[in-house]
Scaffold this active site. Structure first.
Site, PDB file in Angstrom:
ATOM      1  N   LYS A 158      -2.581 -10.496  10.483  1.00  0.00           N
ATOM      2  CA  LYS A 158      -3.696 -11.094   9.753  1.00  0.00           C
ATOM      3  C   LYS A 158      -3.859 -12.539  10.205  1.00  0.00           C
ATOM      4  O   LYS A 158      -2.881 -13.281  10.248  1.00  0.00           O
ATOM      5  CB  LYS A 158      -3.425 -11.040   8.247  1.00  0.00           C
ATOM      6  CG  LYS A 158      -3.330  -9.618   7.710  1.00  0.00           C
ATOM      7  CD  LYS A 158      -3.049  -9.595   6.220  1.00  0.00           C
ATOM      8  CE  LYS A 158      -3.160  -8.161   5.682  1.00  0.00           C
ATOM      9  NZ  LYS A 158      -2.863  -8.095   4.238  1.00  0.00           N
ATOM     10  N   HIS A 194     -10.695  -2.542  -7.502  1.00  0.00           N
ATOM     11  CA  HIS A 194      -9.818  -2.318  -6.346  1.00  0.00           C
ATOM     12  C   HIS A 194      -8.395  -2.434  -6.889  1.00  0.00           C
ATOM     13  O   HIS A 194      -7.896  -3.541  -7.121  1.00  0.00           O
ATOM     14  CB  HIS A 194     -10.116  -3.381  -5.285  1.00  0.00           C
ATOM     15  CG  HIS A 194      -9.689  -3.025  -3.904  1.00  0.00           C
ATOM     16  ND1 HIS A 194     -10.171  -1.924  -3.226  1.00  0.00           N
ATOM     17  CD2 HIS A 194      -8.820  -3.628  -3.054  1.00  0.00           C
ATOM     18  CE1 HIS A 194      -9.621  -1.865  -2.023  1.00  0.00           C
ATOM     19  NE2 HIS A 194      -8.793  -2.877  -1.903  1.00  0.00           N
ATOM     20  N   LYS A 204      -6.598   4.269   3.997  1.00  0.00           N
ATOM     21  CA  LYS A 204      -5.365   3.653   3.501  1.00  0.00           C
ATOM     22  C   LYS A 204      -5.400   3.755   1.986  1.00  0.00           C
ATOM     23  O   LYS A 204      -6.361   3.304   1.352  1.00  0.00           O
ATOM     24  CB  LYS A 204      -5.327   2.198   3.960  1.00  0.00           C
ATOM     25  CG  LYS A 204      -4.188   1.408   3.397  1.00  0.00           C
ATOM     26  CD  LYS A 204      -3.998   0.132   4.209  1.00  0.00           C
ATOM     27  CE  LYS A 204      -4.031  -1.089   3.318  1.00  0.00           C
ATOM     28  NZ  LYS A 204      -3.755  -2.328   4.064  1.00  0.00           N
ATOM     29  N   GLU A 248       2.911   1.093   4.569  1.00  0.00           N
ATOM     30  CA  GLU A 248       2.820  -0.356   4.743  1.00  0.00           C
ATOM     31  C   GLU A 248       3.621  -1.073   3.653  1.00  0.00           C
ATOM     32  O   GLU A 248       3.464  -0.768   2.472  1.00  0.00           O
ATOM     33  CB  GLU A 248       1.333  -0.746   4.679  1.00  0.00           C
ATOM     34  CG  GLU A 248       1.061  -2.218   4.847  1.00  0.00           C
ATOM     35  CD  GLU A 248      -0.439  -2.503   4.969  1.00  0.00           C
ATOM     36  OE1 GLU A 248      -1.226  -1.565   5.255  1.00  0.00           O
ATOM     37  OE2 GLU A 248      -0.827  -3.665   4.774  1.00  0.00           O
ATOM     38  N   ASP A 286      -0.334   1.945   1.407  1.00  0.00           N
ATOM     39  CA  ASP A 286       0.151   0.572   1.284  1.00  0.00           C
ATOM     40  C   ASP A 286       0.790   0.424  -0.088  1.00  0.00           C
ATOM     41  O   ASP A 286       0.127   0.630  -1.107  1.00  0.00           O
ATOM     42  CB  ASP A 286      -1.011  -0.414   1.449  1.00  0.00           C
ATOM     43  CG  ASP A 286      -0.536  -1.863   1.545  1.00  0.00           C
ATOM     44  OD1 ASP A 286       0.682  -2.110   1.407  1.00  0.00           O
ATOM     45  OD2 ASP A 286      -1.392  -2.749   1.748  1.00  0.00           O
ATOM     46  N   GLU A 322      -8.371  -2.673   9.806  1.00  0.00           N
ATOM     47  CA  GLU A 322      -8.869  -2.439   8.448  1.00  0.00           C
ATOM     48  C   GLU A 322      -9.904  -3.516   8.118  1.00  0.00           C
ATOM     49  O   GLU A 322      -9.967  -3.998   6.996  1.00  0.00           O
ATOM     50  CB  GLU A 322      -7.718  -2.448   7.438  1.00  0.00           C
ATOM     51  CG  GLU A 322      -6.932  -3.756   7.429  1.00  0.00           C
ATOM     52  CD  GLU A 322      -5.839  -3.823   6.368  1.00  0.00           C
ATOM     53  OE1 GLU A 322      -5.538  -2.802   5.738  1.00  0.00           O
ATOM     54  OE2 GLU A 322      -5.285  -4.927   6.177  1.00  0.00           O
ATOM     55  N   LYS A 378      -3.946   2.804  -1.602  1.00  0.00           N
ATOM     56  CA  LYS A 378      -3.140   1.801  -2.292  1.00  0.00           C
ATOM     57  C   LYS A 378      -2.328   2.516  -3.358  1.00  0.00           C
ATOM     58  O   LYS A 378      -2.895   3.141  -4.272  1.00  0.00           O
ATOM     59  CB  LYS A 378      -4.047   0.745  -2.926  1.00  0.00           C
ATOM     60  CG  LYS A 378      -4.654  -0.222  -1.915  1.00  0.00           C
ATOM     61  CD  LYS A 378      -3.634  -1.238  -1.440  1.00  0.00           C
ATOM     62  CE  LYS A 378      -4.279  -2.337  -0.593  1.00  0.00           C
ATOM     63  NZ  LYS A 378      -3.312  -3.330  -0.127  1.00  0.00           N
ATOM     64  N   ASP A 432       3.690  -6.174   6.393  1.00  0.00           N
ATOM     65  CA  ASP A 432       2.496  -6.965   6.084  1.00  0.00           C
ATOM     66  C   ASP A 432       2.905  -8.274   5.394  1.00  0.00           C
ATOM     67  O   ASP A 432       2.998  -9.310   6.049  1.00  0.00           O
ATOM     68  CB  ASP A 432       1.537  -6.151   5.220  1.00  0.00           C
ATOM     69  CG  ASP A 432       0.295  -6.939   4.825  1.00  0.00           C
ATOM     70  OD1 ASP A 432       0.130  -8.067   5.311  1.00  0.00           O
ATOM     71  OD2 ASP A 432      -0.524  -6.444   4.023  1.00  0.00           O
TER      72      ASP A 432
HETATM   73 MG   LIG Z   1      -1.041  -4.668   2.945  1.00  0.00          MG
END
Ligand SMILES: [Mg+2]
Length: 382
Positions: A271, A20, A165, A222, A196, A325, A167, A247
């Site tokens: 979050k 990831h 989304k 983001e 993001d 998400e 990255k 975020d």
């Molecule tokens: Mg984020």
């Protein structure tokens, strides 16, 4: 009177299904801290604290969360009334500064315990659910455009996700825009594309990047700038057609208020862990709503435990304009819940049942916990 009897915690390490790739780190496993609270009447509650990429993302690691829970929070909560979660939150906030994820993990277990004792879903403690499911984005972060495209097409065909989304932030901004363009073109219209940046852009990068993203039809970017650059985020929010989401800059109600006052975001990634708990996350949502800022249910890549708690909370939020998400249990190579959270019809479904509505699989817990020799962890399995 039922009291808080004992608080245990353990770190679990679970491999991810693929690397990831984030702007600040590449994750090949996730480590999260499970918290188990036993109350004097024999009832129990479960909580979880996790961070994306540990200290490369923020100021808490699995090890610091474990220590904060075991060595600092547990001693100050033992013996307190179990049903007064607000009182326990105040006690934690007084005794332990910062450490939002650790406090959130314990708070989650207290809410779960209270809801289970009452025989209610956790959502009912926050006034009841206004939705039973919510849209769920998937994060494309293999680091390779062709792999991301293949992965997205499979997920669309399976009716699991139609919002993605991406990255970005590891490459220079022009290469990142080319990467997003390739994915956008391969997936076509009707598929939501968001990015993001995880704070990786300078203001100049962000001006170039947001213009490129607008042109290719992406809908949201983001945390493009450093979490500390409120002025830059406000300038981008004022000048961009594409939605700007905060975020990393958003750690609880105080940050939410400051960002709202400066109009430094169009959307908040709310979050539970980063807000300092379910209660404070609900307050962040209220501030967003009052300020006309959209909300989005974010994740710290928690297992099914933390994900279930988030689902219950965000089920109670009036508006959730940008969906969620809350996909993380699907990013791990194994499932630690006895009954997995359900994903179908491009949505994630809020688990039924008392408390957070999920149970751990004891064999998986034993398999993945980092240190099974410590006697204090045994309570987690019984
Ligand atoms: Mg984020």
């Amino acid at each position: 009177m039922v009291t808080i009897d004992r608080i245990d915690a353990a770190i679990l390490d679970i491999p991810t299904i693929r690397g990831h790739v984030l702007a600040m780190a590449t994750m090949r496993q996730q480590s999260f801290v499970l918290v188990h609270v036993r109350f004097s009447d024999g009832s129990t509650g479960l909580g979880e604290g996790a961070s994306i990429g540990g200290l490369s993302y923020g100021n808490e690691s699995p090890e610091s969360i474990l220590s904060a829970v075991r060595d600092f929070i547990a001693p100050c909560l033992n013996g307190l009334p179990a049903d007064n979660v607000n009182g326990a939150i105040l006690r934690m906030e007084k005794a332990v500064k910062g450490n939002f994820i650790a406090r959130a993990a314990v708070e989650m277990a207290l809410w779960d315990g209270l809801a289970r004792r009452r025989g209610l879903p956790l959502a009912d403690l926050f006034g009841g659910a206004v939705r039973t499911s919510m849209p769920v984005a998937w994060t494309l972060a293999s680091g390779v455009s062709s792999t991301d495209i293949e992965e997205a097409k499979e997920l669309i065909a399976a009716a699991r996700h139609n919002i993605f989304k991406l990255k970005i932030g590891t490459r220079n901004v022009r290469d990142d825009i080319a990467h997003v363009t390739a994915i956008r073109q391969a997936l076509g219209d009707g598929i939501g594309i968001r990015v993001d940046v995880n704070q990786a852009w300078s203001m100049h990068d962000a001006r170039w990047g947001t213009a490129g993203l607008e042109e290719l039809g992406a809908e949201l970017v983001e945390q493009p700038l450093s979490a500390s650059d409120t002025a830059g985020m406000a300038e981008l929010t004022a000048s961009s057609r594409i939605a700007i989401m905060a975020d990393e800059a958003l750690n609880g109600p105080v940050d939410a208020q400051a960002l709202a006052c400066r109009r430094a975001a169009d959307v908040f990634a709310v979050k539970v862990a980063q807000s300092g708990g379910l209660k404070r996350a609900r307050e962040v949502c209220a501030i967003a709503d009052a300020a006309g800022i959209g909300t989005y249910a974010g994740t710290m890549l928690e297992s099914g435990v933390g994900t279930a708690a988030s689902l219950h909370l965000f089920a109670t939020v009036d508006k959730l304009q940008w969906g969620s998400e809350l996909f993380a249990p699907l990013l791990f190579a194994d499932e630690i819940l006895a009954e997995p959270i359900r994903y179908s019809d491009f949505a994630v479904h809020v688990p039924d049942g008392p408390g957070i509505g999920v149970e751990l699989d004891p064999d998986k817990l034993a398999h993945y916990r980092r240190d099974s020799r410590k006697s204090s962890l045994h309570a987690l399995t019984n």
